[in-house]
Design an enzyme around this catalytic site. Structure first.
Site, PDB file in Angstrom:
ATOM      1  N   THR A 157      24.600  35.771  52.097  1.00 22.83           N
ATOM      2  CA  THR A 157      25.054  37.049  51.532  1.00 22.83           C
ATOM      3  C   THR A 157      25.019  38.159  52.565  1.00 22.83           C
ATOM      4  OG1 THR A 157      24.322  36.440  49.298  1.00 22.83           O
ATOM      5  CG2 THR A 157      24.558  38.788  49.771  1.00 22.83           C
ATOM      6  N   SER A 169      24.420  29.711  51.625  1.00 24.54           N
ATOM      7  CA  SER A 169      23.226  28.867  51.765  1.00 24.54           C
ATOM      8  C   SER A 169      23.200  27.719  50.760  1.00 24.54           C
ATOM      9  CB  SER A 169      21.944  29.697  51.645  1.00 24.54           C
ATOM     10  OG  SER A 169      21.776  30.204  50.338  1.00 24.54           O
ATOM     11  N   THR A 219      19.958  33.651  50.716  1.00 21.98           N
ATOM     12  CA  THR A 219      18.665  33.657  50.027  1.00 21.98           C
ATOM     13  C   THR A 219      18.411  32.412  49.177  1.00 21.98           C
ATOM     14  OG1 THR A 219      19.611  34.908  48.175  1.00 21.98           O
ATOM     15  CG2 THR A 219      18.566  36.164  49.939  1.00 21.98           C
ATOM     16  N   ASP A 220      19.479  31.762  48.691  1.00 30.87           N
ATOM     17  CA  ASP A 220      19.270  30.693  47.709  1.00 30.87           C
ATOM     18  C   ASP A 220      18.451  29.530  48.243  1.00 30.87           C
ATOM     19  OD1 ASP A 220      20.605  32.143  45.835  1.00 30.87           O
ATOM     20  OD2 ASP A 220      22.479  31.018  45.950  1.00 30.87           O
TER      21      ASP A 220
END
Length: 336
Positions: free
Chosen positions: A12, A59, A90-91
């Site tokens: 992101t 990710s 972030t995932d």
């Protein structure tokens, strides 16, 4: 003059708007401009930033091979820089942070992973703070693999994403925060865990594992279907741990897996406090088999650790011994 290498992987933080939704798309120069802007607000003229675009992935698409790519990039340039920043979606950031903790043990430089919930190119974004904080930690923090996010510094093996939208997306599970970053300064609360006095770079992994979340009604026959395809299986059980043995005798199937040489890791679906197989009968029945205990580790660390351990050895006894050895602060002293 301090030199920092920024390794960009997408996510992101590097995304742009497209007709199909947000998609990683910032190039190296655009990333450099944003980083330089945040560095200028710190007024550190003695800091040099270099950039390398390793990949531009959401990710969700990150794989164990990408962990190897990141680790090898750090290893190649390890002697040329004083610190490293990995920008990441972030995932799956928690999985990557843990993987780097196993592949790059005993490092004597900061290796910082960060990202954002909102793209860096947006006017209102958490990315700018996270970039500033990552730079700050490289300058004032301590060696080791860590996650820097929303003013918090988390041990690389303890970061878990617990929120999908809020800026405070990550928590340090079963471990104190390493530090807080506020006003451009780092306040250390504990030291990042180090595993080896000497550095150990080892990126050999075996991705042939399976993660299973236990649920009421799971058929025991399922294990027969997957046994031949995997060297290791992680079972997220209920509460303190245990396996059903009445209507569906999953306990018996897990026993057969261990007899076949498959490494079975027991963990819990509960986020905090870890497993304890000896507390209830359903757990003690599991403990009669040579299953691997995960203590208070989180799943984001268990997955890459099992892959890394199986990359070192396939011998079930050796796998159990090495997995249950604390690495990078992934197991609390009470569980070691």
């Amino acid at each position: 003059m301090m030199k920092i290498l920024v390794l960009a992987t997408g996510g992101t933080i590097a995304s742009v708007e497209t007709a199909n939704g947000l998609l990683p798309g910032l190039n190296v120069q655009e990333l450099r401009n944003y980083f330089s802007e945040q560095n200028n607000t710190r007024q550190h003229s003695d800091l040099t930033l270099d950039f390398h675009l390793l990949m531009n992935k959401d990710s969700t698409n990150m794989s164990p091979n990408d962990w190897v790519t990141i680790s090898q990039a750090i290893e190649r340039d390890y002697n040329n820089y004083d610190a490293f920043i990995v920008t990441h979606g972030t995932d799956t950031l928690g999985y990557t942070a843990a993987a780097l903790s196993y592949m790059l043990q005993g490092v004597n430089k900061p290796i910082v992973l960060t990202g954002s919930q909102i793209p860096l190119s947006f006017h209102k974004t958490d990315a700018k703070r996270n970039v500033r904080d990552a730079l700050t930690y490289c300058l004032e923090g301590q060696p080791g693999v860590v996650v820097v996010f929303d003013g918090k510094v988390i041990q690389g093996t303890r970061a878990v994403k617990i929120r999908t939208k809020s800026y405070d997306a990550f928590a340090s599970v079963n471990h104190p925060y390493i530090a807080q970053i506020e006003g451009g300064h780092v306040t250390m609360t504990t030291s990042p865990a180090q595993t080896e006095e000497t550095m150990q770079f080892n990126t050999t992994i075996c991705p042939d594992i399976f993660l299973l979340k236990l649920f009421p009604g799971l058929k025991a026959s399922f294990f027969e279907a997957i046994a031949k395809d995997y060297d290791g299986i992680i079972i997220e059980s209920f509460g303190n741990g245990g396996l059903p043995f009445e209507d569906e005798n999953i306990l018996e199937q897990v026993g057969k897996l261990t007899e076949q040489g498959v490494s079975v890791v027991m963990t819990t679906q509960c986020l905090e406090e870890g497993e304890n197989l000896l507390l209830y009968e359903v757990g003690q029945k599991v403990a009669q088999y040579p299953v691997i205990l995960s203590g208070d580790m989180n799943t984001e660390a268990i997955v890459p650790k099992l892959m890394w351990v199986l990359g070192q050895t396939k011998d079930p006894i050796a796998v159990k011994r090495l997995f249950e050895t604390p690495i990078g602060g992934d197991l609390s002293a009470d569980w070691a």
